[in-house]
Design an enzyme around this catalytic site. Sequence first.
Site, short mmCIF file in Angstrom:
data_model
loop_
_atom_site.label_atom_id
_atom_site.label_comp_id
_atom_site.label_asym_id
_atom_site.label_seq_id
_atom_site.Cartn_x
_atom_site.Cartn_y
_atom_site.Cartn_z
N SER A 189 6.08 -0.42 -16.42
CA SER A 189 7.11 -0.73 -15.42
C SER A 189 8.44 -1.20 -16.01
CB SER A 189 6.58 -1.78 -14.44
OG SER A 189 6.07 -2.88 -15.13
N GLY A 219 -1.55 1.06 -4.77
CA GLY A 219 -2.80 0.41 -4.38
C GLY A 219 -3.98 1.14 -4.96
N ASP A 261 10.95 -7.21 -20.09
CA ASP A 261 9.96 -6.94 -19.02
C ASP A 261 10.69 -6.93 -17.69
OD1 ASP A 261 7.59 -6.25 -17.84
OD2 ASP A 261 6.51 -8.08 -18.38
N ASP A 262 10.06 -6.34 -16.67
CA ASP A 262 10.73 -6.22 -15.37
C ASP A 262 10.73 -7.53 -14.61
OD1 ASP A 262 7.81 -5.01 -15.22
OD2 ASP A 262 8.21 -5.94 -13.30
N CYS A 277 0.83 -1.20 0.00
CA CYS A 277 0.00 0.00 0.00
C CYS A 277 0.86 1.24 0.00
CB CYS A 277 -0.89 0.04 1.24
SG CYS A 277 -1.88 -1.44 1.49
N TYR A 312 9.90 -3.31 -9.53
CA TYR A 312 8.54 -3.17 -10.04
C TYR A 312 7.70 -2.11 -9.33
CZ TYR A 312 3.61 -4.00 -10.72
OH TYR A 312 2.29 -3.81 -10.97
N ASN A 347 1.52 0.01 5.64
CA ASN A 347 1.97 -0.58 4.38
C ASN A 347 2.82 -1.78 4.73
OD1 ASN A 347 4.63 0.37 2.07
ND2 ASN A 347 3.07 -1.18 1.82
N GLY A 348 2.54 -2.92 4.09
CA GLY A 348 3.38 -4.09 4.34
C GLY A 348 2.58 -5.27 4.86
#
Length: 484
Positions: A296, A38, A358-359, A12, A254, A113-114
Amino acid sequence: MFAETKSLNEECGVFGIWGDPSASQLTYFGLHSLQHRGQEGAGIVSCDKGKLMVHRNLGLISEVFKNLDDLKRLSGDRAIGHVRYSTSGQNSIENVQPFLYHFYDLDIAICHNGNLVNAKSLRRNLEEDGAIFHSTSDTEVLIHLIRRSQKGTLIDKIKESLNLVKGGFTYVLMTEEKMFGAVDANSLRPLVIGKMPNGAYVMASETCAIDTIGAEFVRNINAGELAIIDVDGLTIEKYTEDTTISIAAMEYIYFARPDSNIAGVNVHTARKTMGKRLAIESPMINADIVIGVPNSSLSAASGFAEESGIPYEMGLIKNQYVGRTFIQPTQELRELGAKMKLSAVKGVVQGKIVVMVDDSIVRGTTSSRIVTLLKEAGAKEVHVRIASPPLMYPSFYGIDISKSAELIAARMTIPQICESIGADSLSFLSQEGLIESIGLKFDMPYSGLCMDSFNGDYPAGLYDYEEDYLNNMTEIQKENLRGG
Ligand code: 5GP
Ligand code: MG
């Protein structure tokens, strides 16, 4: 006994501002620039003359505050806010943050967050002890711990509680008198402090939010630190000395926005260097063009092109109005989402040998879809280059990569993945390549980075998840851990 579910995993964005008459408005802007962290829910709590007020709902920040009166109502010179990313099943209004609690002696708001790895056992102990939870989110656990702490001051109660929760986290808390920002003992998740020209302090998950609202960067909140903001200004204290810096490598690969700096390293620059390194490690000699996957991997693709000397082209267009594919709770919806999101540029790729950078590859859905798109558009060959190592292990610290069985690299070898996505060749960046590209100046054992998803090394432990994780390991994971 604890299922390896993704239900509590969340990545988040958090924000806080102290001492600006437009606090909620600035929080709204700050949350806009954290929206990539998010998109499922958002909310703001403001504080005016000792009164805490909340508005939160499911949806993007612009949808949650569609009626601007809801923002105006959040008066006061201080506010905190949150954008929420959750996974299937847990996407209900009770879980949208910030949470606001009114106790007889204290009003407190919290956002997080987390992901905590010991939330389930803490929660069970608390419930056995009589605690009642309103949500299924582990964010509530910290509040219960704070309320139960026998320490004298609120600061000491918070510090004691932060020592009990394990995993990757940042918290922003607000009471009538203070604002707090806390970072886990490994600084797995980022949190920074800024200052407005008028002296107001700001906290945000990423520096891009600080830049957006016109604040100056002050410092990062480091592993094991608790930032305290009140009428006396900013103080930073440590709640633990037992710290090991291991910032989630996925933030660089990312998650974070390219204009953000994490621990002083610009995210775009790190990604571009990863792309350059990838071109050195897995060169393509006879390709016509290099393309990225918006958004990304564009930084990494430009690095690959620059290093290899192969022209960088726009081979894929993203519909900017469709949300991130991961957001869809089921595989079918994810695939439909992926389909709507990207289109190949026929005039660019037709008849060409294409390097597609791509990442990362998680489930393999995106790469396989894109190879098909490019081939349908007439690409002669598609060589896939991934600017991170194979994602082989689940992540438990707040990034949505949580089931071994879902990770294609945990089930298949690289040649098998190549075949399954229909590419003409496939290679990944090495772990050393990743670490050196990000180039953090921290010491061993982790070089400043958490590489859990690549090497199965979990710097903050696994606690409640351990048993289930071990029981669900694939042969490839086990072999890789043995050094095979
Ligand atoms: P896949 O389609 O292989 O499951 O996922 C790979 C794609 O998802 C990549 O294009 C990458 O940009 C994106 N991705 C990688 N890690 C994450 C993550 O932790 N969360 C979300 N939402 N997307 C991710
Ligand atoms: Mg992508």
